[in-house]
Design a protein around this motif. Structure first.
Motif, PDB file in Angstrom:
ATOM      1  N   ALA A  71      66.270 118.447   5.077  1.00 45.46           N
ATOM      2  CA  ALA A  71      66.730 118.212   6.449  1.00 45.46           C
ATOM      3  C   ALA A  71      66.914 119.536   7.186  1.00 45.46           C
ATOM      4  O   ALA A  71      66.572 119.658   8.369  1.00 45.46           O
ATOM      5  CB  ALA A  71      68.036 117.419   6.441  1.00 45.46           C
ATOM      6  N   HIS A  72      67.427 120.515   6.489  1.00 46.05           N
ATOM      7  CA  HIS A  72      67.657 121.820   7.102  1.00 46.05           C
ATOM      8  C   HIS A  72      66.323 122.494   7.455  1.00 46.05           C
ATOM      9  O   HIS A  72      66.183 123.075   8.521  1.00 46.05           O
ATOM     10  CB  HIS A  72      68.466 122.688   6.134  1.00 46.05           C
ATOM     11  N   ARG A  73      65.383 122.393   6.561  1.00 46.89           N
ATOM     12  CA  ARG A  73      64.057 122.991   6.823  1.00 46.89           C
ATOM     13  C   ARG A  73      63.347 122.270   7.963  1.00 46.89           C
ATOM     14  O   ARG A  73      62.592 122.895   8.706  1.00 46.89           O
ATOM     15  CB  ARG A  73      63.210 122.966   5.563  1.00 46.89           C
ATOM     16  N   ALA A  74      63.571 120.962   8.092  1.00 48.93           N
ATOM     17  CA  ALA A  74      62.974 120.210   9.198  1.00 48.93           C
ATOM     18  C   ALA A  74      63.468 120.741  10.544  1.00 48.93           C
ATOM     19  O   ALA A  74      62.772 120.624  11.549  1.00 48.93           O
ATOM     20  CB  ALA A  74      63.285 118.725   9.059  1.00 48.93           C
ATOM     21  N   GLU A  75      64.655 121.356  10.537  1.00 43.04           N
ATOM     22  CA  GLU A  75      65.202 121.981  11.753  1.00 43.04           C
ATOM     23  C   GLU A  75      64.745 123.434  11.873  1.00 43.04           C
ATOM     24  O   GLU A  75      65.246 124.181  12.705  1.00 43.04           O
ATOM     25  CB  GLU A  75      66.730 121.938  11.717  1.00 43.04           C
ATOM     26  N   ARG A  76      63.836 123.833  10.988  1.00 37.32           N
ATOM     27  CA  ARG A  76      63.306 125.199  10.948  1.00 37.32           C
ATOM     28  C   ARG A  76      64.386 126.234  10.642  1.00 37.32           C
ATOM     29  O   ARG A  76      64.403 127.322  11.208  1.00 37.32           O
ATOM     30  CB  ARG A  76      62.567 125.540  12.235  1.00 37.32           C
ATOM     31  N   ARG A  77      65.263 125.864   9.736  1.00 44.40           N
ATOM     32  CA  ARG A  77      66.314 126.772   9.274  1.00 44.40           C
ATOM     33  C   ARG A  77      66.080 127.014   7.784  1.00 44.40           C
ATOM     34  O   ARG A  77      65.994 126.067   7.020  1.00 44.40           O
ATOM     35  CB  ARG A  77      67.695 126.145   9.445  1.00 44.40           C
ATOM     36  N   PRO A  78      66.017 128.256   7.381  1.00 47.15           N
ATOM     37  CA  PRO A  78      65.820 128.517   5.950  1.00 47.15           C
ATOM     38  C   PRO A  78      67.100 128.241   5.164  1.00 47.15           C
ATOM     39  O   PRO A  78      68.202 128.499   5.645  1.00 47.15           O
ATOM     40  CB  PRO A  78      65.469 130.007   5.905  1.00 47.15           C
ATOM     41  N   VAL A  79      66.932 127.675   3.989  1.00 50.07           N
ATOM     42  CA  VAL A  79      68.072 127.450   3.100  1.00 50.07           C
ATOM     43  C   VAL A  79      67.530 127.370   1.676  1.00 50.07           C
ATOM     44  O   VAL A  79      66.408 126.919   1.456  1.00 50.07           O
ATOM     45  CB  VAL A  79      68.860 126.175   3.476  1.00 50.07           C
ATOM     46  N   ASN A  80      68.323 127.823   0.748  1.00 46.92           N
ATOM     47  CA  ASN A  80      67.945 127.788  -0.664  1.00 46.92           C
ATOM     48  C   ASN A  80      68.620 126.584  -1.303  1.00 46.92           C
ATOM     49  O   ASN A  80      69.844 126.544  -1.421  1.00 46.92           O
ATOM     50  CB  ASN A  80      68.381 129.092  -1.335  1.00 46.92           C
ATOM     51  N   GLU A  81      67.819 125.583  -1.718  1.00 49.60           N
ATOM     52  CA  GLU A  81      68.406 124.358  -2.280  1.00 49.60           C
ATOM     53  C   GLU A  81      69.171 124.626  -3.571  1.00 49.60           C
ATOM     54  O   GLU A  81      70.078 123.889  -3.921  1.00 49.60           O
ATOM     55  CB  GLU A  81      67.360 123.261  -2.489  1.00 49.60           C
ATOM     56  N   PHE A  82      68.837 125.710  -4.269  1.00 49.52           N
ATOM     57  CA  PHE A  82      69.574 126.031  -5.486  1.00 49.52           C
ATOM     58  C   PHE A  82      70.982 126.522  -5.165  1.00 49.52           C
ATOM     59  O   PHE A  82      71.925 126.257  -5.901  1.00 49.52           O
ATOM     60  CB  PHE A  82      68.815 127.057  -6.328  1.00 49.52           C
ATOM     61  N   VAL A  83      71.133 127.220  -4.048  1.00 47.18           N
ATOM     62  CA  VAL A  83      72.469 127.661  -3.634  1.00 47.18           C
ATOM     63  C   VAL A  83      73.256 126.463  -3.109  1.00 47.18           C
ATOM     64  O   VAL A  83      74.457 126.353  -3.355  1.00 47.18           O
ATOM     65  CB  VAL A  83      72.390 128.801  -2.605  1.00 47.18           C
ATOM     66  N   VAL A  84      72.583 125.552  -2.414  1.00 48.02           N
ATOM     67  CA  VAL A  84      73.244 124.309  -2.007  1.00 48.02           C
ATOM     68  C   VAL A  84      73.767 123.603  -3.252  1.00 48.02           C
ATOM     69  O   VAL A  84      74.930 123.191  -3.312  1.00 48.02           O
ATOM     70  CB  VAL A  84      72.280 123.389  -1.212  1.00 48.02           C
ATOM     71  N   GLU A  85      72.924 123.478  -4.260  1.00 46.93           N
ATOM     72  CA  GLU A  85      73.347 122.821  -5.497  1.00 46.93           C
ATOM     73  C   GLU A  85      74.474 123.597  -6.171  1.00 46.93           C
ATOM     74  O   GLU A  85      75.389 123.000  -6.748  1.00 46.93           O
ATOM     75  CB  GLU A  85      72.171 122.653  -6.464  1.00 46.93           C
ATOM     76  N   GLU A  86      74.447 124.905  -6.094  1.00 50.59           N
ATOM     77  CA  GLU A  86      75.504 125.730  -6.695  1.00 50.59           C
ATOM     78  C   GLU A  86      76.865 125.375  -6.085  1.00 50.59           C
ATOM     79  O   GLU A  86      77.869 125.241  -6.787  1.00 50.59           O
ATOM     80  CB  GLU A  86      75.189 127.220  -6.486  1.00 50.59           C
ATOM     81  N   ILE A  87      76.908 125.204  -4.768  1.00 49.33           N
ATOM     82  CA  ILE A  87      78.152 124.821  -4.093  1.00 49.33           C
ATOM     83  C   ILE A  87      78.588 123.429  -4.552  1.00 49.33           C
ATOM     84  O   ILE A  87      79.762 123.202  -4.850  1.00 49.33           O
ATOM     85  CB  ILE A  87      77.983 124.873  -2.559  1.00 49.33           C
ATOM     86  N   LEU A  88      77.647 122.511  -4.627  1.00 50.69           N
ATOM     87  CA  LEU A  88      77.965 121.152  -5.062  1.00 50.69           C
ATOM     88  C   LEU A  88      78.502 121.165  -6.492  1.00 50.69           C
ATOM     89  O   LEU A  88      79.445 120.443  -6.818  1.00 50.69           O
ATOM     90  CB  LEU A  88      76.736 120.251  -4.957  1.00 50.69           C
ATOM     91  N   ARG A  89      77.910 121.985  -7.338  1.00 46.32           N
ATOM     92  CA  ARG A  89      78.382 122.102  -8.721  1.00 46.32           C
ATOM     93  C   ARG A  89      79.804 122.650  -8.761  1.00 46.32           C
ATOM     94  O   ARG A  89      80.625 122.195  -9.557  1.00 46.32           O
ATOM     95  CB  ARG A  89      77.452 123.007  -9.528  1.00 46.32           C
TER      96      ARG A  89
END
Length: 147
Positions: A71-89
């Motif tokens: 969803a973030h990339r669809a807005e043309r914003r870079p994000v690392n899904e592994f860091v997203v997962e790190e926060i969730l963990r």
């Protein structure tokens, strides 16, 4: 962990799509960013509880982090899904992915903001209830800190 009212204001601005969010983010010193990220994890914990519950397995967190990143990339914003997962963990007390190298604090902020944006964009109640969410997150942060 340290909590400052401006951290709350920054997340409120992010959720309400107030242009000040970017300026508040850029004004964080390196030490402030680390403290802000701690509060951001508490906000994510409060936002995730209704969606993912109190307990959540690694597979479900990985799927959710992929959705956030897409969803973030669809807005043309870079994000690392592994860091997203790190926060969730971290929220769910699951061992992190990055055991040898710490994730740069600015990258954690960006991933946390991506989670908050995704939840806000997929649930209108987030913006409508932002003050209660932030009150709950501040209480959680003061008493327990991020998990």
């Amino acid at each position: 962990m340290r909590f400052e009212p401006r951290f709350r204001d920054q997340i409120r601005c992010l959720v309400l799509k107030d242009r000040r969010a970017k300026a508040l983010d850029e004004a964080l010193s390196p030490g402030d960013r680390i403290a802000f990220n701690g509060f951001l994890v508490s906000v994510v914990a409060v936002l995730l509880a209704p969606r993912l519950g109190d307990r959540c397995g690694i597979a479900r967190l990985a799927v959710f982090s992929d959705k956030v990143a897409a969803a973030h990339r669809a807005e043309r914003r870079p994000v690392n899904e592994f860091v997203v997962e790190e926060i969730l963990r971290e929220v769910y007390g699951i061992p992190g992915l990055f055991l040898t190298l710490p994730v740069p604090p600015r990258t954690v902020s960006a991933a946390g903001a991506a989670i908050v944006r995704y939840l806000n964009n997929t649930d209108r109640a987030v913006a409508a209830d932002i003050d209660r969410i932030l009150d709950t997150a501040a209480d959680l942060h003061r008493h327990h800190g991020p998990r």
